[in-house]
Write a protein that holds these residues in place. Sequence first.
Motif, PDB file in Angstrom:
ATOM      1  N   LEU A 662       0.819  -1.213   0.000  1.00  0.00           N
ATOM      2  CA  LEU A 662       0.000   0.000   0.000  1.00  0.00           C
ATOM      3  C   LEU A 662       0.848   1.256   0.000  1.00  0.00           C
ATOM      4  N   HIS A 663       2.054   1.165   0.579  1.00  0.00           N
ATOM      5  CA  HIS A 663       2.908   2.358   0.689  1.00  0.00           C
ATOM      6  C   HIS A 663       4.326   1.909   1.000  1.00  0.00           C
ATOM      7  N   SER A 664       5.318   2.592   0.417  1.00  0.00           N
ATOM      8  CA  SER A 664       6.714   2.293   0.733  1.00  0.00           C
ATOM      9  C   SER A 664       7.586   3.485   0.380  1.00  0.00           C
ATOM     10  N   ASP A 666      10.830   6.322   2.552  1.00  0.00           N
ATOM     11  CA  ASP A 666      11.727   6.475   3.693  1.00  0.00           C
ATOM     12  C   ASP A 666      10.988   6.674   5.008  1.00  0.00           C
ATOM     13  N   SER A 667       9.700   6.978   4.925  1.00  0.00           N
ATOM     14  CA  SER A 667       8.913   7.180   6.141  1.00  0.00           C
ATOM     15  C   SER A 667       8.349   5.877   6.685  1.00  0.00           C
ATOM     16  N   ALA A 668       7.799   5.058   5.788  1.00  0.00           N
ATOM     17  CA  ALA A 668       7.121   3.852   6.269  1.00  0.00           C
ATOM     18  C   ALA A 668       6.893   2.867   5.145  1.00  0.00           C
ATOM     19  N   SER A 669       6.667   1.625   5.541  1.00  0.00           N
ATOM     20  CA  SER A 669       6.188   0.573   4.647  1.00  0.00           C
ATOM     21  C   SER A 669       4.871   0.065   5.212  1.00  0.00           C
ATOM     22  N   ILE A 670       3.855   0.017   4.355  1.00  0.00           N
ATOM     23  CA  ILE A 670       2.547  -0.477   4.773  1.00  0.00           C
ATOM     24  C   ILE A 670       2.085  -1.508   3.757  1.00  0.00           C
ATOM     25  N   VAL A 671       1.732  -2.686   4.244  1.00  0.00           N
ATOM     26  CA  VAL A 671       1.253  -3.743   3.351  1.00  0.00           C
ATOM     27  C   VAL A 671      -0.027  -4.325   3.924  1.00  0.00           C
ATOM     28  N   SER A 672      -0.795  -4.947   3.028  1.00  0.00           N
ATOM     29  CA  SER A 672      -2.045  -5.574   3.428  1.00  0.00           C
ATOM     30  C   SER A 672      -1.941  -7.078   3.212  1.00  0.00           C
ATOM     31  N   VAL A 689      14.679   6.776  10.556  1.00  0.00           N
ATOM     32  CA  VAL A 689      15.935   6.454  11.239  1.00  0.00           C
ATOM     33  C   VAL A 689      15.817   6.819  12.721  1.00  0.00           C
ATOM     34  N   ASP A 690      16.347   5.968  13.581  1.00  0.00           N
ATOM     35  CA  ASP A 690      16.297   6.163  15.030  1.00  0.00           C
ATOM     36  C   ASP A 690      14.867   6.159  15.567  1.00  0.00           C
ATOM     37  N   VAL A 691      14.015   5.363  14.941  1.00  0.00           N
ATOM     38  CA  VAL A 691      12.638   5.262  15.413  1.00  0.00           C
ATOM     39  C   VAL A 691      12.637   4.793  16.874  1.00  0.00           C
ATOM     40  N   ALA A 692      11.695   5.348  17.647  1.00  0.00           N
ATOM     41  CA  ALA A 692      11.595   5.011  19.062  1.00  0.00           C
ATOM     42  C   ALA A 692      10.145   4.687  19.395  1.00  0.00           C
ATOM     43  N   GLU A 693       9.899   4.285  20.639  1.00  0.00           N
ATOM     44  CA  GLU A 693       8.536   3.944  21.059  1.00  0.00           C
ATOM     45  C   GLU A 693       7.591   5.133  20.947  1.00  0.00           C
ATOM     46  N   THR A 694       8.161   6.350  21.043  1.00  0.00           N
ATOM     47  CA  THR A 694       7.326   7.558  21.021  1.00  0.00           C
ATOM     48  C   THR A 694       7.185   8.179  19.635  1.00  0.00           C
ATOM     49  N   THR A 695       7.856   7.599  18.622  1.00  0.00           N
ATOM     50  CA  THR A 695       7.795   8.161  17.277  1.00  0.00           C
ATOM     51  C   THR A 695       6.372   8.097  16.736  1.00  0.00           C
ATOM     52  N   GLU A 696       5.871   9.233  16.277  1.00  0.00           N
ATOM     53  CA  GLU A 696       4.525   9.281  15.712  1.00  0.00           C
ATOM     54  C   GLU A 696       4.602   9.185  14.190  1.00  0.00           C
ATOM     55  N   ASN A 697       3.801   8.275  13.641  1.00  0.00           N
ATOM     56  CA  ASN A 697       3.791   8.039  12.195  1.00  0.00           C
ATOM     57  C   ASN A 697       2.406   8.351  11.649  1.00  0.00           C
ATOM     58  N   ASN A 698       2.373   9.159  10.585  1.00  0.00           N
ATOM     59  CA  ASN A 698       1.101   9.520   9.943  1.00  0.00           C
ATOM     60  C   ASN A 698       1.294   9.400   8.432  1.00  0.00           C
ATOM     61  N   ILE A 699       0.699   8.384   7.829  1.00  0.00           N
ATOM     62  CA  ILE A 699       0.900   8.096   6.417  1.00  0.00           C
ATOM     63  C   ILE A 699      -0.458   8.119   5.708  1.00  0.00           C
ATOM     64  N   THR A 700      -0.505   8.808   4.571  1.00  0.00           N
ATOM     65  CA  THR A 700      -1.733   8.890   3.791  1.00  0.00           C
ATOM     66  C   THR A 700      -1.729   7.816   2.706  1.00  0.00           C
ATOM     67  N   VAL A 701      -2.756   6.972   2.711  1.00  0.00           N
ATOM     68  CA  VAL A 701      -2.907   5.914   1.716  1.00  0.00           C
ATOM     69  C   VAL A 701      -4.307   6.023   1.133  1.00  0.00           C
ATOM     70  N   ASP A 702      -4.379   6.249  -0.196  1.00  0.00           N
ATOM     71  CA  ASP A 702      -5.676   6.388  -0.873  1.00  0.00           C
ATOM     72  C   ASP A 702      -6.563   7.414  -0.177  1.00  0.00           C
ATOM     73  N   GLY A 703      -5.970   8.529   0.231  1.00  0.00           N
ATOM     74  CA  GLY A 703      -6.719   9.617   0.828  1.00  0.00           C
ATOM     75  C   GLY A 703      -7.037   9.448   2.299  1.00  0.00           C
TER      76      GLY A 703
END
Length: 716
Positions: A662-664, A666-672, A689-703
């Motif tokens: 669904l997405h790939s 440098d920010s994230a990889s998302i698969v179904s 890089v240096d992702v931690a437990e507190t890292t917030e990820n927001n990725i837009t997939v198909d709107g």
Amino acid sequence: MSYQPLLISYEQAAELGQYVGTDSLIGLSIAEEIEALEAYMPIGIEIPGHGEAGGYEHNRHKQNYIHLDLAGRLYLITEDKRYLDYATTMLVEYAKVYKHRELNISRDSNKPGRLFHQTLNENMWMLYSSCAYSCIRHELTEDQQQLIENDLFKVMLEMFVETYAENFDIIHNHGLWSVASAGICAYAINDQATVDKAIYGLKGDSVSGGFIAQLTQLFSPDGYYMEGPYYHRFSLRPIFLFAETIERRQPEIGIYQLKDEVIKTTAYAVMSTAFPNGTLPALNDSSRTMDIKDLGILLATNICFDRYEQNETLLAMAKHQGKVWVHNTGATLSNTLENNADVANFSWGSLSLTDGSAGECGGVTILRHRDAKSDDSMALLWYGQHGSDAKLHSALDHGHFDGLHLSLFNNNQEFTHDYGYGRWVNIEPKFGGRYIPENKTYCKQTIAHNTVVVDQISQNQGVTAIAQVHNGEKHFTLLDDSKLQGMSAFARDYYPGIDQQRTVLMVELAGIEKPVIVDLFRMISEEQHSYDYPVHYTGQIVRTNFEYQGHNSLSTVGDDHGYQHLWNVGQGKVENSSLTTWLMGDSYYTLISSANENSEFIFARTGANDPDFNLRSEPMFILRQQGANHLFANVYETHGYFNEAVEASLDARGQVDSVTVLHSDDSASIVSLNLVSGKQVQVCVSNVVDVAETTENNITVDGKVISWTGAVAIFE
């Protein structure tokens, strides 16, 4: 008597004698050694001449020192004078001829000895023979002592410590054997000056050489050894035999406490890499059958239990090994195990080990999962440094070009495996028992591993000097939650202008019997390339969801970098997502893979361009895809049961139907993961890089915005 044997006291030997004939683990272990010695002694004593690796002469010298050691120790335990006479005669006969022998002929860069083609084997002979001598020295006449010490052991020590001084101080597996054998021999003949050289190095600084330098420099902070578990387990023998000798002769050194108990740390490191069936992972030049029953690991299990801690994992190790060292530490372990017979199969849990002297060169991470039926699953991701030492000649290069290597295990078998080394150990007709030429042309090459190959060229161009300046980098590990475990690492610039990232997740999903393995292999490049994802398996293909054409006439998959050794036995085009199921033993395994335009699936088999039939004929397949920035999204599912004897087959089709990227970036990889039931499971991995437990990820997939915190999220 003031003189004591090196590894066991007279009193301890007498105590072991009480176990002879018993059905305890120590009693059975003693009986096994007596049986071996009794079978060898009637052959008679022969001191053969020179021979090459694996030949008759080599093996006879090896069997001589093995049984010489048994005879010395068993004499103390049983007081059977036949064992004393056998050991005495053997040592005297070697002493009569040794100093008059010319050096053997070396067929590689290793220095030859007077008995063997390389000094490593001669070191081993001296170590074991010295232990035997220390067990019977008090029974020998002064003339016999002088003959054995002056014409045998002192001549050997001069060769190792003076003639081959450059090897004596080298910080390496071979150097470890050299100092340990010299130190043990010197203790046996009361040569303290040479003992000091063995412990502290020729310069006496404990830095440039010697046993202390080996222990403090050879391993990472987590105890990992750069050449991998196969060579690591080999290093445990000299470590524990010499350490035990030092502790008995010079306890004031405190060898077992050195560098925060480095001896325990490094023993636990190699033990903890083992698959649940006891075999060791085939990283670098390795046998696929070496396991924790190896003598080095056996010694480590016994001595760690006695010298460090009596924990359940070591008890479980001993139960799996099925024997103990014939020694007072073995008796301790045997007696404890007798009162804990129901101990479960060993498990070191999920863990991560660093590589490099300061832990700076990547490492290896292992995920483990035990289900309700006590079946263990394991996934191993290796991302360390090239398994060779730049200080050594290339002949000692045991490294393979397989950064981001993956091995998978469950149902008591490794279901995606590494080829291992190309070597017919001690089988003299097969290239003298040495590494075969195909070890370099195939086994070391990237295609021989479950690792992506770019443009059909091995990592680091298949050149050791280039590989030695690269190592992997850990991205993250998730080891504490049995329902979701993960590991991720980068390999940067193993190919010019290309970075690689591999993320492996072990995930429990409702309705699926075993945890699924999600393998996201990301290629990062500004230019188009051909990417090959190889899978080495054992068994029979039973199902695919794509059309392919089997070839009646064979050609190779490629011309170089290992491809010249692969027959192309069939191939087909793949669109959207491919599914391949194979049967191994009584389990079905399915690989579901994403695909893009012009994707190919190639069935192959080793054995091409192999005129001497050196390679094993084994199946594999290759997912070939094109792209610049590209993601291989693969899911491994274990399912079902097969029993040929009763003609039963259950659940030959898995629950995962397809996988979609669904997405790939440098920010994230998302698969179904698309299940047969119609449900979808979204797998989200942060590539920051240096992702931690507190890292917030927001990725837009198909709107739609997909949000999560930390490295990984699973949305069912």
